[in-house]
Design an enzyme around this catalytic site. Structure first.
Site, mmCIF file in Angstrom:
data_model
loop_
_atom_site.group_PDB
_atom_site.id
_atom_site.type_symbol
_atom_site.label_atom_id
_atom_site.label_comp_id
_atom_site.label_asym_id
_atom_site.label_seq_id
_atom_site.Cartn_x
_atom_site.Cartn_y
_atom_site.Cartn_z
ATOM 1 N N ARG A 262 0.845 -1.200 0.000
ATOM 2 C CA ARG A 262 0.000 0.000 0.000
ATOM 3 C C ARG A 262 0.877 1.246 0.000
ATOM 4 O O ARG A 262 1.754 1.390 0.842
ATOM 5 C CB ARG A 262 -0.918 0.027 1.233
ATOM 6 N N ARG B 272 3.453 1.626 10.353
ATOM 7 C CA ARG B 272 2.918 1.896 9.009
ATOM 8 C C ARG B 272 4.044 1.720 8.004
ATOM 9 O O ARG B 272 4.985 2.509 7.989
ATOM 10 C CB ARG B 272 2.336 3.308 8.914
ATOM 11 N N GLU C 2 -4.240 -0.721 15.464
ATOM 12 C CA GLU C 2 -5.226 -1.553 14.778
ATOM 13 C C GLU C 2 -4.537 -2.753 14.141
ATOM 14 O O GLU C 2 -3.588 -2.598 13.377
ATOM 15 C CB GLU C 2 -5.949 -0.740 13.707
ATOM 16 N N SER D 229 -9.538 -5.287 11.017
ATOM 17 C CA SER D 229 -10.834 -4.675 10.746
ATOM 18 C C SER D 229 -11.797 -5.800 10.391
ATOM 19 O O SER D 229 -11.529 -6.588 9.477
ATOM 20 C CB SER D 229 -10.743 -3.681 9.587
ATOM 21 N N ARG E 250 2.265 -5.115 13.433
ATOM 22 C CA ARG E 250 1.831 -4.446 14.657
ATOM 23 C C ARG E 250 1.757 -5.410 15.838
ATOM 24 O O ARG E 250 1.914 -4.995 16.986
ATOM 25 C CB ARG E 250 0.496 -3.747 14.422
#
Length: 456
Positions: free
Chosen positions: A273, A288, A369, A372, A411
């Site tokens: 990404r 990130r 996070e 999701s 993470r």
């Protein structure tokens, strides 16, 4: 995507979705296109009916010897044909424009979803693992410093090889990533009845459209051999941003059988990404990054079962963190923060104690996070043309799709390095990972190269 019939019949509900999700689309223009298209379709049907009537009279007039009227009928038939072709051409143009416009409309949030504008309006619905959390060092070293001290994370060489937002995991760091992936796959397969899928990493444009990444998020994607614009076709290839894309599109354009359902697939993949790494302080370390490993769970279910399955997916995602003994919380996402494609969404956030950021004095550290958990209802299935047939004699219906990360690896690595850190700078390996790692503690290694001499 939303059906044109739904948009036509429920414009105010769609308008509320645009407003609460913060999406700027001219709905009135879409409704105008749809109205003109329907008028042209009606006009085309009328012209076609007239032409059929005229054509049927031509033979009759010729048999009656009325050549003059027969010639006039032939001329009129030709005029009607040309008018019909012009109407159909314009109707086809409008239909293509309407399809493109419908792709820009977001999914309608579930009525129970919290209404809000941004992440500050999300609602915490669960928190686990804080009452009996382990004793931490007096000063927890952030993962990015600890990773370099142990020489298990190498950011400088990652940037040298690939640019900012990429890193090397080395030695026990690489083993930890591998161990997490295999542990998650084994857990979801053996305890949650998932079927493993190892997908292709490049995906075509139709697949990106099918799950909702295109056209809205085209700028975030890595394209193979081209520029990021909307002049793409189905032969273009993109590096997948999540395994959700290929796994969901496995069944694109297919009709599944009721006996096939529910389908529960899991897939490990690296993910790519562009947007990652553009959020201030989170550019440091591996919170990130532009490439990261993840296990993704994708479900295909009958519509009436999708919200029960959403609860099940949430349990399956959090089971990873509970097995690893990592404290976490669950947020129900508000309309303005849930995303373009979701009808209802939960975020699972793991606690990482290495940085004092925005979690407040009662906990410290920060929330990251890692999953999701989303129900798209028929939004993706309609875009991708995925249906099921309840009974063989019944019409096919659109299926409901759901997914959840099970979970994102970097993470969790951050959380393990910070939460299981010891006073001497070593890191305890969570018990479920020890068989995969072959050790119960991460001690690091000596760095290599001339640049390391000054540190010895």
């Amino acid at each position: 995507m939303l059906s044109r019939q739904f948009v036509r019949q429920n414009p105010e509900e769609v308008r509320r979705a645009l407003d609460t999700k913060g999406v700027d689309v001219d709905l009135d223009h879409i409704l105008d296109i749809d109205e003109e298209w329907r008028e042209l379709k009606a006009e085309g049907d009328n012209l076609r009916h007239q032409r059929n009537e005229v054509s049927s009279k031509i033979g009759e007039l010729k048999r009656e010897g009325d050549e003059e009227e027969a010639e006039e009928a032939i001329e009129r038939s030709q005029e009607l044909k040309e008018e019909l072709e012009a109407v159909e051409e314009r109707a086809d143009e409008l239909e293509a424009e309407l399809e493109r416009a419908l792709l820009k409309l977001p999914n309608v949030p579930h009525p129970d979803a919290p209404v809000g504008g941004d992440e500050s309006d999300n609602v915490e619905v669960d928190r686990w693992g804080f009452d009996d959390r382990r004793d931490l060092p007096k000063a927890v070293i952030p993962h990015y410093d600890l990773g370099e001290e142990l020489d298990i994370l190498d950011f400088e060489r990652g940037a040298k090889v690939s640019g900012g937002g990429f890193y090397f995991a080395k030695g026990e760091g690489a083993r930890l990533e591998h161990a997490l992936v295999q542990f998650m796959l084994d857990l979801h397969r053996d305890e949650h009845d998932y079927t493993d899928v190892f997908p292709p990493l490049p995906v075509n444009s139709a697949s990106m459209r099918g799950t909702g990444q295109f056209p809205k998020f085209i700028e975030d994607a890595y394209r193979l051999g081209g520029s990021n614009d909307e002049d793409y076709d189905d032969d273009d290839l993109w590096l997948l941003p999540t395994a959700e894309v290929p796994v969901t599109n496995m069944y694109r354009g297919e009709i599944l059988l009721d006996d096939d359902l529910p389908i529960k697939h899991q897939a490990y993949s690296p993910n790519f990404r562009r947007e990652a790494g553009e959020h201030g302080t989170e550019t440091r370390g591996i919170v990130r990054v532009h490439q990261f490993n993840k296990v993704e769970m994708v479900n295909f279910v009958r519509p009436e079962h999708s919200y029960d399955r959403l609860d099940g997916l949430l349990d399956e995602a959090t089971a990873v963190l509970e097995a690893l003994g990592l404290p976490y919380r669950v947020l129900e996402m508000c309309t303005g923060d849930m995303g373009f494609t979701q009808a209802k969404k939960y975020d699972v956030e793991v606690w990482a104690p290495g940085d004092d950021m925005e979690t407040g004095p009662e906990v410290g550290g920060r929330w990251l996070e890692v999953s999701s958990v989303s129900n798209f209802e028929e939004f993706q299935a309609r875009r991708a043309g995925i249906q099921y047939r309840p009974e063989q004699h019944e019409s096919a219906e659109y299926i409901h799709t759901l997914n959840a990360s099970g979970v994102a690896v970097p993470r969790v690595v951050v959380a393990i390095l910070e939460y299981y850190q010891n006073e001497d700078g070593t890191v305890d390996v969570p018990e479920p990972l020890q068989p995969y790692m072959g050790t119960d503690v991460i001690e690091g290694q000596e760095p290599v190269g001339e640049s390391a001499v000054g540190d010895q």
